[in-house]
Design a protein around this motif. Sequence first.
Motif, mmCIF file in Angstrom:
data_model
loop_
_atom_site.group_PDB
_atom_site.id
_atom_site.type_symbol
_atom_site.label_atom_id
_atom_site.label_comp_id
_atom_site.label_asym_id
_atom_site.label_seq_id
_atom_site.Cartn_x
_atom_site.Cartn_y
_atom_site.Cartn_z
ATOM 1 N N PRO A 7 -12.957 -33.059 34.697
ATOM 2 C CA PRO A 7 -13.306 -32.340 33.464
ATOM 3 C C PRO A 7 -12.499 -31.051 33.338
ATOM 4 C CG PRO A 7 -14.999 -32.010 35.117
ATOM 5 C CD PRO A 7 -14.049 -33.024 35.690
ATOM 6 N N ILE A 8 -12.414 -30.561 32.125
ATOM 7 C CA ILE A 8 -11.677 -29.320 31.863
ATOM 8 C C ILE A 8 -12.644 -28.141 31.860
ATOM 9 C CG2 ILE A 8 -10.585 -28.019 29.978
ATOM 10 C CD1 ILE A 8 -8.861 -30.347 29.411
ATOM 11 N N MET A 9 -12.256 -27.071 32.528
ATOM 12 C CA MET A 9 -12.965 -25.797 32.440
ATOM 13 C C MET A 9 -12.158 -24.888 31.529
ATOM 14 S SD MET A 9 -13.921 -23.034 35.425
ATOM 15 C CE MET A 9 -14.261 -21.311 34.998
ATOM 16 N N LEU A 10 -12.667 -24.678 30.317
ATOM 17 C CA LEU A 10 -11.991 -23.802 29.356
ATOM 18 C C LEU A 10 -12.374 -22.355 29.634
ATOM 19 C CD1 LEU A 10 -12.151 -25.365 25.769
ATOM 20 C CD2 LEU A 10 -10.144 -24.967 27.180
ATOM 21 N N ASP A 11 -11.385 -21.534 29.866
ATOM 22 C CA ASP A 11 -11.600 -20.111 30.146
ATOM 23 C C ASP A 11 -10.987 -19.314 28.997
ATOM 24 O OD1 ASP A 11 -11.641 -17.495 31.227
ATOM 25 O OD2 ASP A 11 -9.754 -17.860 32.310
ATOM 26 N N PHE A 12 -11.832 -18.924 28.026
ATOM 27 C CA PHE A 12 -11.345 -18.054 26.950
ATOM 28 C C PHE A 12 -11.339 -16.627 27.475
ATOM 29 C CE2 PHE A 12 -12.939 -21.711 24.557
ATOM 30 C CZ PHE A 12 -11.879 -21.932 23.692
ATOM 31 N N MET A 32 -16.376 -22.937 28.553
ATOM 32 C CA MET A 32 -16.847 -24.204 28.018
ATOM 33 C C MET A 32 -16.196 -25.333 28.817
ATOM 34 S SD MET A 32 -18.935 -23.228 25.685
ATOM 35 C CE MET A 32 -19.347 -24.822 24.969
ATOM 36 N N PHE A 33 -16.861 -26.487 28.854
ATOM 37 C CA PHE A 33 -16.409 -27.589 29.705
ATOM 38 C C PHE A 33 -16.276 -28.849 28.855
ATOM 39 C CE2 PHE A 33 -18.436 -24.378 32.179
ATOM 40 C CZ PHE A 33 -17.681 -24.282 33.331
ATOM 41 N N LEU A 34 -15.109 -29.516 28.973
ATOM 42 C CA LEU A 34 -14.787 -30.659 28.126
ATOM 43 C C LEU A 34 -14.613 -31.920 28.959
ATOM 44 C CD1 LEU A 34 -12.036 -29.014 25.860
ATOM 45 C CD2 LEU A 34 -14.523 -28.965 25.545
ATOM 46 N N ASP A 35 -14.937 -33.064 28.344
ATOM 47 C CA ASP A 35 -14.651 -34.339 28.997
ATOM 48 C C ASP A 35 -13.216 -34.755 28.672
ATOM 49 O OD1 ASP A 35 -14.625 -35.343 26.428
ATOM 50 O OD2 ASP A 35 -16.577 -36.328 26.583
ATOM 51 N N LEU A 36 -12.848 -35.965 29.023
ATOM 52 C CA LEU A 36 -11.455 -36.397 28.876
ATOM 53 C C LEU A 36 -11.076 -36.690 27.428
ATOM 54 C CD1 LEU A 36 -11.123 -38.705 32.007
ATOM 55 C CD2 LEU A 36 -10.601 -36.272 31.777
ATOM 56 N N THR A 37 -12.065 -36.685 26.530
ATOM 57 C CA THR A 37 -11.769 -36.859 25.105
ATOM 58 C C THR A 37 -11.787 -35.527 24.355
ATOM 59 O OG1 THR A 37 -14.090 -37.215 24.494
ATOM 60 C CG2 THR A 37 -12.816 -39.153 25.180
ATOM 61 N N GLY A 38 -12.050 -34.448 25.081
ATOM 62 C CA GLY A 38 -12.083 -33.128 24.456
ATOM 63 C C GLY A 38 -13.427 -32.728 23.916
ATOM 64 N N LYS A 39 -14.490 -33.503 24.218
ATOM 65 C CA LYS A 39 -15.828 -33.173 23.729
ATOM 66 C C LYS A 39 -16.561 -32.322 24.765
ATOM 67 C CE LYS A 39 -16.302 -37.336 20.896
ATOM 68 N NZ LYS A 39 -17.077 -38.576 20.649
ATOM 69 N N PRO A 40 -17.377 -31.364 24.311
ATOM 70 C CA PRO A 40 -18.099 -30.484 25.248
ATOM 71 C C PRO A 40 -19.072 -31.271 26.121
ATOM 72 C CG PRO A 40 -18.114 -29.570 23.027
ATOM 73 C CD PRO A 40 -17.609 -30.970 22.909
ATOM 74 N N VAL A 82 -22.572 -29.375 34.781
ATOM 75 C CA VAL A 82 -21.593 -30.018 33.898
ATOM 76 C C VAL A 82 -20.788 -31.076 34.651
ATOM 77 C CG1 VAL A 82 -21.425 -28.101 32.285
ATOM 78 C CG2 VAL A 82 -19.925 -28.141 34.259
ATOM 79 N N LYS A 83 -20.549 -30.849 35.933
ATOM 80 C CA LYS A 83 -19.844 -31.866 36.741
ATOM 81 C C LYS A 83 -20.704 -33.119 36.873
ATOM 82 C CE LYS A 83 -16.445 -33.177 39.502
ATOM 83 N NZ LYS A 83 -16.939 -34.434 40.041
ATOM 84 N N ALA A 84 -22.017 -32.951 37.032
ATOM 85 C CA ALA A 84 -22.918 -34.098 37.132
ATOM 86 C C ALA A 84 -22.930 -34.897 35.831
ATOM 87 C CB ALA A 84 -24.328 -33.627 37.480
ATOM 88 N N VAL A 85 -22.919 -34.206 34.683
ATOM 89 C CA VAL A 85 -22.872 -34.886 33.388
ATOM 90 C C VAL A 85 -21.576 -35.679 33.256
ATOM 91 C CG1 VAL A 85 -22.767 -34.542 30.889
ATOM 92 C CG2 VAL A 85 -24.371 -33.203 32.256
ATOM 93 N N PHE A 86 -20.463 -35.078 33.670
ATOM 94 C CA PHE A 86 -19.165 -35.753 33.602
ATOM 95 C C PHE A 86 -19.151 -36.990 34.495
ATOM 96 C CE2 PHE A 86 -14.876 -36.454 35.266
ATOM 97 C CZ PHE A 86 -14.144 -36.558 34.088
ATOM 98 N N ASP A 87 -19.635 -36.864 35.722
ATOM 99 C CA ASP A 87 -19.640 -37.989 36.666
ATOM 100 C C ASP A 87 -20.516 -39.132 36.159
ATOM 101 O OD1 ASP A 87 -17.952 -36.586 38.316
ATOM 102 O OD2 ASP A 87 -19.541 -35.856 39.640
ATOM 103 N N ALA A 88 -21.675 -38.768 35.569
ATOM 104 C CA ALA A 88 -22.587 -39.802 35.071
ATOM 105 C C ALA A 88 -21.969 -40.591 33.917
ATOM 106 C CB ALA A 88 -23.895 -39.167 34.621
#
Length: 658
Positions: free
Chosen positions: A534-539, A619-627, A649-655
């Motif tokens: 997953p992406i960790m967006l750091d603004f 903010m954290f994004l999946d591989l399609t760019g969705k939060p 958020v990592k658990a949500v991504f893995d699931a």
Amino acid sequence: MTKKILFFVALVVVQSLQFIAAQDSKQPVQFVFSATKLTDTSATLTVHAVAAKGARIFTAVKKNNDDVFVSTLQLDSNFVADATIKETGVAGAVALPGTEGKGTAYDSVTFVYTIYCKAGTTSIKGSFNWLGTKGEEFPSGEEKINVSISDVGAGANNTVDASAATETKNSGSMWSIFLLCLATGLLAVITPCVFPLIPVTVSFFLKRSKNRVEGLKNALWYSLSIVLIYTIPTLVLTLIFGDKILYTISTHPVSNIFFFVVFIVFAISFFGAFELALPNSWANKADQKAGKGGLLGIFFMALTLVIVSFSCTGPIVGTLLGQTSMQGVGLAPIIGMMGFGVGLAIPFSLFAFFPSMLQSLPKSGGWLNTIKVSFGFIELALALKFLSNVDLSYHLGILNRDVFLVLWIVVFFLLGVYLLGKLKFAHDSDLPFVSVPRLFFAIASFSFAVYMVPGLWGAPLKALSGFIPPSTTQEFNLNDLQYKIGNAGAPHGAAGNEAAPPKKYTNKLHVPFGLTAYFDLEEGMAAAKILKKPIMLDFTGHTCPNCRKMEEQVWKDPAVLSRIKENFVLVSLYVDESEELPASEQYTDKNGVKIVTVGDKNLDYEIKTFGFNAQPLYMFLDLTGKPLSDVKYGYDPSVAGFIKHLDAVKAVFDAANK
């Protein structure tokens, strides 16, 4: 005349309250989503919507197939929604433009859907397309849905708690800004421009009034006038130019150059080279108006105080406006100026209530000039901070962290020497001995200077992380060696996959602690797909003090650092980066503003996608760019809280990617 003044004050208060209410929400309708498990293949999705004052949201239940004035739910292909929708709220009829019919809209409403999904599904994904009404306008928007399915009762609590936590954090931030500026206003009272006016002003009120009650009323109106004079201009600026105007001013390099020059001039004035004041004609005109009496006359007396004390309070007000505006919220500087005005006005009301306390005030004398000169040293330090912002924005490399620290060490060492009487300026009185307060302030100044010395070799100096340049600008940094050993190369995935290393803007932009970061979202997204992370967006921003605090106080923790390195692809988007975009990438936003620089593009993306313009924002994004989470995670120095959020958020991504 009195009624007109009171009407004016009431009007300002009402406008302020309306503005504050408007600032409390980023859009006309706010949403909370939650999901509760029914069976292995079904769940309920609850959409709770609350409209801002004056706005309403349309129903989600169609009267017929041609009905377009409705809000709709769209789910990803793995989900199917039952046609029956439970809708709870107080409904009202709305006239539909172009038709003779009427639609149904709510101030607040709860939609409950039954969702069917595959066995083992852990989250519901999709979007809620809402349509609202506000006056003659029909605002609309799309809210992304990615909510975990919890057991009965758990899902709603988790989502609401996250929303409540964000609201509480924002509320706490506003209170902290108010209290900080209130304390600063109280501190400004002892400046040589304000302090001598306290007994004169209070005595004037008590003597000119027919009785003590009238004297107290006049003093209270005088204090309220001070608050209004500091608050109203900030409010007007924000109402006219929008809630980003002060933020834009405070972060723009040109503004920071201007502030640097102004603060240097103030410092030289404080040292006694010349007297700095607003034009005498301003004070004279205000004083003439004050002589007319009545509430209007008292208001102009307060204006006279503000003008006369400008040389002492101007730098303080400028600093507060700059710092509060960096919160990225239009309300912050207004709250700050209100707090400063209250702090400055409190003594006048206090001494009017208890006139006998005037006898206990110390007499004006040389100690006031000592305070003024001491402020001069502090002004020098603050001027360097503004110059540092310019240096970082333009990547000049002149005022790096070590050079900055050397200058601050010298400034505060000289302040200590001055307080001990070993350094004397033009208007200083003779100092036959060092008083106890001077000694303690000198010790504090020397101690602060000594505290900064290890920073010359890379010591973290966490207490100053929001004020000094980042450690990545330091030429010689022993502390960074531990992060550089064995850390070269491209980022690796779990299976040994290698992504292309970051290329865009790496000659100018850097992140600390040996982390690998991408500074372009498209480049980072490509790496995330290869690494399956997953992406960790750091603004973030060059002039963002809370961003540096989060890095030094939270990111640096070994448990946090290892999670960022191993579990995420870090994408740091600088919202104040001045590099110009290629002509093919420049565009015009929805407000008609030309997006020219990298920072403009990143800030526009933050506001458009997440409805937020403050930094830091994670903010954290999946591989399609969705939060992966609806939580807008900002400045919070809790290491445990950040670890918990990273793991969630990592658990949500893995699931979702089993």
